[in-house]
Design a protein around this motif. Structure first.
Motif, PDB file in Angstrom:
ATOM      1  N   ALA A  78       0.822  -1.217   0.000  1.00  0.00           N
ATOM      2  CA  ALA A  78       0.000   0.000   0.000  1.00  0.00           C
ATOM      3  C   ALA A  78       0.847   1.253   0.000  1.00  0.00           C
ATOM      4  N   VAL A  79       2.141   1.105  -0.292  1.00  0.00           N
ATOM      5  CA  VAL A  79       3.018   2.279  -0.338  1.00  0.00           C
ATOM      6  C   VAL A  79       2.747   3.045  -1.631  1.00  0.00           C
ATOM      7  N   PRO A  80       2.358   4.325  -1.543  1.00  0.00           N
ATOM      8  CA  PRO A  80       2.102   5.091  -2.770  1.00  0.00           C
ATOM      9  C   PRO A  80       3.394   5.337  -3.535  1.00  0.00           C
ATOM     10  N   ASP A  81       3.301   5.301  -4.872  1.00  0.00           N
ATOM     11  CA  ASP A  81       4.472   5.555  -5.724  1.00  0.00           C
ATOM     12  C   ASP A  81       5.643   4.676  -5.311  1.00  0.00           C
ATOM     13  N   GLN A  82       5.445   3.356  -5.361  1.00  0.00           N
ATOM     14  CA  GLN A  82       6.461   2.417  -4.925  1.00  0.00           C
ATOM     15  C   GLN A  82       7.791   2.706  -5.620  1.00  0.00           C
ATOM     16  N   PRO A  83       8.865   2.860  -4.863  1.00  0.00           N
ATOM     17  CA  PRO A  83      10.153   3.137  -5.502  1.00  0.00           C
ATOM     18  C   PRO A  83      10.696   1.898  -6.188  1.00  0.00           C
ATOM     19  N   PHE A  84      11.531   2.083  -7.187  1.00  0.00           N
ATOM     20  CA  PHE A  84      12.175   0.990  -7.877  1.00  0.00           C
ATOM     21  C   PHE A  84      13.612   0.810  -7.419  1.00  0.00           C
ATOM     22  N   GLN A  85      14.174   1.809  -6.732  1.00  0.00           N
ATOM     23  CA  GLN A  85      15.562   1.731  -6.299  1.00  0.00           C
ATOM     24  C   GLN A  85      15.645   1.870  -4.792  1.00  0.00           C
ATOM     25  N   TYR A  86      16.537   1.071  -4.202  1.00  0.00           N
ATOM     26  CA  TYR A  86      16.727   1.079  -2.751  1.00  0.00           C
ATOM     27  C   TYR A  86      18.221   1.068  -2.451  1.00  0.00           C
ATOM     28  N   ALA A  87      18.605   1.800  -1.414  1.00  0.00           N
ATOM     29  CA  ALA A  87      19.973   1.683  -0.917  1.00  0.00           C
ATOM     30  C   ALA A  87      20.117   0.341  -0.211  1.00  0.00           C
ATOM     31  N   VAL A  88      21.119  -0.421  -0.599  1.00  0.00           N
ATOM     32  CA  VAL A  88      21.272  -1.780  -0.076  1.00  0.00           C
ATOM     33  C   VAL A  88      21.370  -1.775   1.438  1.00  0.00           C
ATOM     34  N   GLU A  89      22.048  -0.759   1.999  1.00  0.00           N
ATOM     35  CA  GLU A  89      22.257  -0.722   3.445  1.00  0.00           C
ATOM     36  C   GLU A  89      20.953  -0.597   4.226  1.00  0.00           C
ATOM     37  N   THR A  90      19.872  -0.167   3.578  1.00  0.00           N
ATOM     38  CA  THR A  90      18.600   0.020   4.287  1.00  0.00           C
ATOM     39  C   THR A  90      17.703  -1.214   4.206  1.00  0.00           C
ATOM     40  N   MET A  91      18.160  -2.316   3.577  1.00  0.00           N
ATOM     41  CA  MET A  91      17.283  -3.465   3.330  1.00  0.00           C
ATOM     42  C   MET A  91      17.786  -4.715   4.031  1.00  0.00           C
ATOM     43  N   GLY A  92      16.833  -5.547   4.442  1.00  0.00           N
ATOM     44  CA  GLY A  92      17.186  -6.832   5.046  1.00  0.00           C
ATOM     45  C   GLY A  92      17.780  -7.795   4.037  1.00  0.00           C
ATOM     46  N   TRP A  93      17.466  -7.590   2.740  1.00  0.00           N
ATOM     47  CA  TRP A  93      17.980  -8.472   1.697  1.00  0.00           C
ATOM     48  C   TRP A  93      19.494  -8.335   1.512  1.00  0.00           C
ATOM     49  N   ARG A  94      20.104  -7.343   2.121  1.00  0.00           N
ATOM     50  CA  ARG A  94      21.498  -7.036   1.845  1.00  0.00           C
ATOM     51  C   ARG A  94      22.458  -8.142   2.265  1.00  0.00           C
ATOM     52  N   GLU A  95      22.043  -8.989   3.233  1.00  0.00           N
ATOM     53  CA  GLU A  95      22.960 -10.022   3.718  1.00  0.00           C
ATOM     54  C   GLU A  95      23.290 -11.038   2.632  1.00  0.00           C
ATOM     55  N   ALA A  96      22.335 -11.323   1.748  1.00  0.00           N
ATOM     56  CA  ALA A  96      22.631 -12.239   0.647  1.00  0.00           C
ATOM     57  C   ALA A  96      23.698 -11.646  -0.265  1.00  0.00           C
ATOM     58  N   ILE A  97      23.669 -10.324  -0.428  1.00  0.00           N
ATOM     59  CA  ILE A  97      24.672  -9.652  -1.260  1.00  0.00           C
ATOM     60  C   ILE A  97      26.012  -9.644  -0.545  1.00  0.00           C
ATOM     61  N   ARG A  98      25.983  -9.303   0.722  1.00  0.00           N
ATOM     62  CA  ARG A  98      27.241  -9.213   1.478  1.00  0.00           C
ATOM     63  C   ARG A  98      27.920 -10.568   1.618  1.00  0.00           C
ATOM     64  N   GLN A  99      27.115 -11.606   1.916  1.00  0.00           N
ATOM     65  CA  GLN A  99      27.685 -12.940   2.143  1.00  0.00           C
ATOM     66  C   GLN A  99      27.872 -13.736   0.850  1.00  0.00           C
ATOM     67  N   ARG A 100      27.232 -13.240  -0.239  1.00  0.00           N
ATOM     68  CA  ARG A 100      27.332 -13.907  -1.537  1.00  0.00           C
ATOM     69  C   ARG A 100      26.861 -15.355  -1.485  1.00  0.00           C
ATOM     70  N   ARG A 101      25.803 -15.558  -0.782  1.00  0.00           N
ATOM     71  CA  ARG A 101      25.173 -16.875  -0.693  1.00  0.00           C
ATOM     72  C   ARG A 101      23.717 -16.680  -0.287  1.00  0.00           C
ATOM     73  N   PRO A 102      22.864 -17.683  -0.486  1.00  0.00           N
ATOM     74  CA  PRO A 102      21.460 -17.560  -0.078  1.00  0.00           C
ATOM     75  C   PRO A 102      21.341 -17.354   1.428  1.00  0.00           C
ATOM     76  N   VAL A 103      20.366 -16.551   1.810  1.00  0.00           N
ATOM     77  CA  VAL A 103      20.104 -16.277   3.224  1.00  0.00           C
ATOM     78  C   VAL A 103      18.648 -16.611   3.516  1.00  0.00           C
ATOM     79  N   ILE A 104      18.423 -17.385   4.583  1.00  0.00           N
ATOM     80  CA  ILE A 104      17.075 -17.807   4.988  1.00  0.00           C
ATOM     81  C   ILE A 104      16.768 -17.182   6.344  1.00  0.00           C
ATOM     82  N   ALA A 105      15.609 -16.580   6.476  1.00  0.00           N
ATOM     83  CA  ALA A 105      15.138 -16.044   7.754  1.00  0.00           C
ATOM     84  C   ALA A 105      13.722 -16.560   7.961  1.00  0.00           C
TER      85      ALA A 105
END
Length: 555
Positions: A78-105
Motif C-alpha cells: 500500500a506504499v504510494p508511488d512504490q520506488p524501484f531503487q533502494y539503498a542496499v544498506e537500508t534493506m534486510g535483503w542485503r545479507e545475501a549480497i554481502r555474504q554472496r550466498r542464499p540467506v534464509i530467515a
C-alpha cells in the motif's frame, strides 16, 4: 541403468534451471520487465511462497533496482508511488549480497538479526529467502521470496538459485539490456530530455551545482558556475569536501543546516557563507535534494549567490538604525535644551518673581519703597532675557545661515571668550570654507560647539585648540585640550555631548574618534565627506542678494 534416489533428487533440483530456456524461449521478443515478471511468478511457484521480486544490483553493489514484483506482492503493498531503487544498506535483503550466498530467515519478526524494518503500508513478511546471482565474481541479480506457509530450507534455496541462474543466462544470451522499469507516472520516452540535453542544462546553469557523497561529503560532480563562483578548477573541487568551501567559524552551523536539509526539515539554507579560493566569502541560498549518483547516496546542492541581496538588506538595516539614532539624537537635544532652561532661564525668572513679590509685600505694608528689591528683580529679568536669547541662538544658528560655517565657528569662539572663567581658545586653520548644504553645515557646527562646551565645562585645561581644514572632499574638525582627561570607555551617564558627536558624524557618512586618558587631556577628531558641487560663501551670498558682513555679529 535404473535411477537411484540420489539421481532422482538431483534431476528434481536441476529442473528449474532446465525449465528456464523452455519458459522464456517463446517470449524472445518480450521486454526485460516482462521476463522479470515471469521470473518473479515462477520463483514464488517453485518455493511455495506468497511474495517475490527480482532485482539487479549496481556496479558498486550499493543500489538495488527492482525489475518486477510478483503480482500478489504488488497488490498487497500500500506504499504510494512504490520506488524501484533502494539503498542496499537500508534493506534486510542485503545479507545475501554481502555474504554472496542464499540467506534464509524463518522468523523475520523475532530471529532475523539483519532486519531493517519496512515502510508503512509495505507488504508484511513472516519469513523470507533471498539468493544472489553472480556473474564474473560480481553480484548482478538478487531474487527474493517471502511468506511460505512452512519454513524455508536449503532445497528451496537451491531451486530458486538454479531458476534465477538459468533466467539470467537466457536473458544475457538474448542481448536484453537490464534497465530499471519506468514508473507509471513518468512520461513517455519521447517527452523526456535526452542525456545530451540534461548535460547542456547542467553546464549552462547560472546557479552553481555540487553533488556530494552523503557519507564522505566529497564532491563527485560540479558544474562550471560553481567553479567560477569559488575560483577553483573542476579537478580541484573534485578533490575537496564540503568542509573546504565554508569558513571554519561557520562550519558547525552550516553542517547542521545540511543535516536538517537531508532530513527534509529545512527547505533552503539561506545566507550561507561560502569560502572562495582567494579567501573571500560570498553568501548563497542553498537548496538540496537527496539523489543516488553512481550508485551512492548523495546530496545535490544548488547555490544561488545572494551577496548583493544580503548587502542591500544590511544597508536597509543600517539606514533604519540611522533613523532611529537620528530620532534619539533629536530627543537628546530636546533634553539638553530642557536642562539649559531649567538651570538657567527658569532660575532667573524664579528669582525675579521672588524679589518683585517681596517688593510688593513691603510696599503694601509700610508704603516704603524697597528699590533695592525692585532693582534686583529687574536685573534678574534682564538676565533671563539674555538667557532666552542665548537659548534661541543655540536652536537657530543665525550667523551660520547667513555667512557659512567658518565665520560661524569664529563667532562661536568670540562669544565663548567673553564669558568668565573659560580657557584661552585658539582657532587655527581654514575659516573661508566652501558653502556647505545647511544640514551638513549645521552638523559640523554642532560638533565643534559640543566639543568646545565639553572642554570648557569639564577639562580644567588652560587652553583649548580648534582646527579646521579641508582636504579635497574631506572636512577635518579637531577640538583639543590639555586638561584632566578621562577614560574614554567610562563616560558619565547623562553626558550626551561626546556620544552626540559620534552619532552626528556617522549620520552624515563621516567618522569621529575621541582620544583621552586621565591627566593627558582629550582630542576629538572628526572627518566629514563633502559634496562634489560646492560654491564659495561669497558666491552664495551674492546669489541670495545678502549684504550681511562676514564679521562676527554683535551680542
Amino acid at each position: 541403468m535404473a535411477d537411484t534416489p540420489e539421481r532422482a533428487a538431483k534431476a528434481s533440483m536441476d529442473q528449474p534451471r532446465l525449465t528456464a530456456p523452455r519458459a522464456i524461449g517463446p517470449l524472445g521478443t518480450a521486454s526485460v520487465q516482462e521476463l522479470a515478471a515471469l521470473a518473479a511468478e515462477q520463483a514464488v511457484s517453485l518455493t511455495g511462497s506468497q511474495l517475490g521480486f527480482v532485482a539487479t544490483l549496481s556496479d558498486d553493489e550499493r543500489v538495488l533496482t527492482v525489475l518486477s514484483w510478483s503480482q500478489r506482492a504488488a497488490a498487497q503493498c500500500a506504499v504510494p508511488d512504490q520506488p524501484f531503487q533502494y539503498a542496499v544498506e537500508t534493506m534486510g535483503w542485503r545479507e545475501a549480497i554481502r555474504q554472496r550466498r542464499p540467506v534464509i530467515a524463518n522468523d523475520d519478526a523475532a530471529l532475523n538479526p539483519w532486519k531493517r524494518g519496512l515502510p508503512p503500508g509495505h507488504a508484511m513478511r513472516t519469513r523470507y529467502l533471498s539468493v544472489p546471482i553472480l556473474d564474473a565474481g560480481r553480484v548482478v541479480l538478487v531474487a527474493g521470496v517471502a511468506n511460505k506457509a512452512t519454513e524455508y530450507d536449503e532445497a528451496d534455496a537451491q531451486r530458486l538459485t538454479l531458476w534465477m541462474q538459468g533466467w539470467w543466462t537466457v536473458v544475457s544470451r538474448l542481448g536484453r539490456a537490464v534497465e530499471p522499469p519506468r514508473h507509471p507516472t513518468e512520461t513517455d520516452e519521447t517527452s523526456r530530455p535526452s542525456p545530451d540535453e540534461l548535460e547542456a542544462i547542467f553546464h549552462s546553469m547560472v546557479d552553481g551545482v555540487l553533488v556530494a557523497d552523503a557519507q564522505t561529503q566529497r564532491f563527485l560532480r560540479v558544474n562550471p558556475a560553481i567553479c567560477r563562483a569559488l575560483g577553483y578548477t573542476e579537478r580541484e573541487l573534485l578533490s575537496m569536501r564540503v568542509h573546504d568551501i565554508h569558513p571554519p567559524e561557520a562550519l558547525p552551523e552550516v553542517l547542521d543546516r545540511f543535516r536538517r536539509q537531508w532530513k527534509g526539515v529545512l527547505p533552503v539554507s539561506e545566507d550561507t557563507p561560502v569560502l572562495r579560493k582567494d579567501g573571500s566569502v560570498y553568501y548563497a541560498d542553498i537548496t538540496t535534494n537527496r539523489i543516488v549518483y553512481r550508485g551512492r547516496d548523495c546530496q545535490i546542492g544548488f547555490f544561488r549567490d545572494v551577496t548583493e541581496r544580503r548587502r542591500d538588506r544590511q544597508q536597509l538595516e543600517r539606514d533604519r538604525q540611522r533613523l532611529v539614532d537620528l530620532l534619539d539624537l533629536h530627543d537628546r537635544d530636546r533634553r539638553l535644551i530642557g536642562f539649559e532652561i531649567h538651570d538657567g532661564l527658569a532660575q532667573w525668572l524664579a528669582a525675579a518673581e521672588m524679589h518683585l513679590g517681596t517688593f510688593r509685600e513691603a510696599f503694601a505694608q509700610d508704603k516704603t519703597l524697597r528699590w533695592d528689591l525692585f532693582d534686583a528683580g529687574l536685573q534678574l529679568l534682564r538676565q533671563g532675557h539674555q538667557e532666552s536669547r542665548r537659548l534661541i541662538d543655540g536652536l537657530r544658528i543665525e550667523v551660520l545661515e547667513e555667512v557659512g560655517l567658518g565665520p560661524a565657528i569664529r563667532d562661536l569662539v568670540e562669544q565663548r571668550t567673553k564669558s568668565a572663567a573659560v580657557p584661552a581658545i585658539e582657532l587655527v586653520g581654514e575659516t573661508n570654507l566652501p558653502w556647505l548644504p545647511q544640514p551638513l553645515a549645521n552638523c559640523a557646527f554642532r560638533i565643534v560647539q559640543e566639543g568646545l562646551a565639553n572642554a570648557c565645562r569639564h577639562s580644567k585645561s588652560p587652553n583649548v585648540r580648534i582646527a579646521l581644514a579641508q582636504h579635497g572632499n574631506d572636512l577635518r574638525l579637531e577640538v583639543q585640550d590639555w586638561g584632566v582627561g578621562f577614560h574614554v570607555n567610562s563616560r558619565h551617564e547623562g553626558r550626551f555631548g561626546l556620544e552626540s558627536i559620534v552619532e552626528r558624524a556617522r549620520l552624515f557618512g563621516g567618522q569621529a574618534s575621541i582620544e583621552s586618558s586621565p591627566g593627558h587631556g582629550a582630542r576629538i577628531l572628526v572627518h566629514l565627506p563633502l559634496p562634489d558641487d560646492l560654491s564659495k560663501p561669497n558666491d552664495r551670498r551674492a546669489e541670495a542678494g545678502d549684504s550681511v558682513s562676514g564679521s562676527p555679529r554683535e551680542p
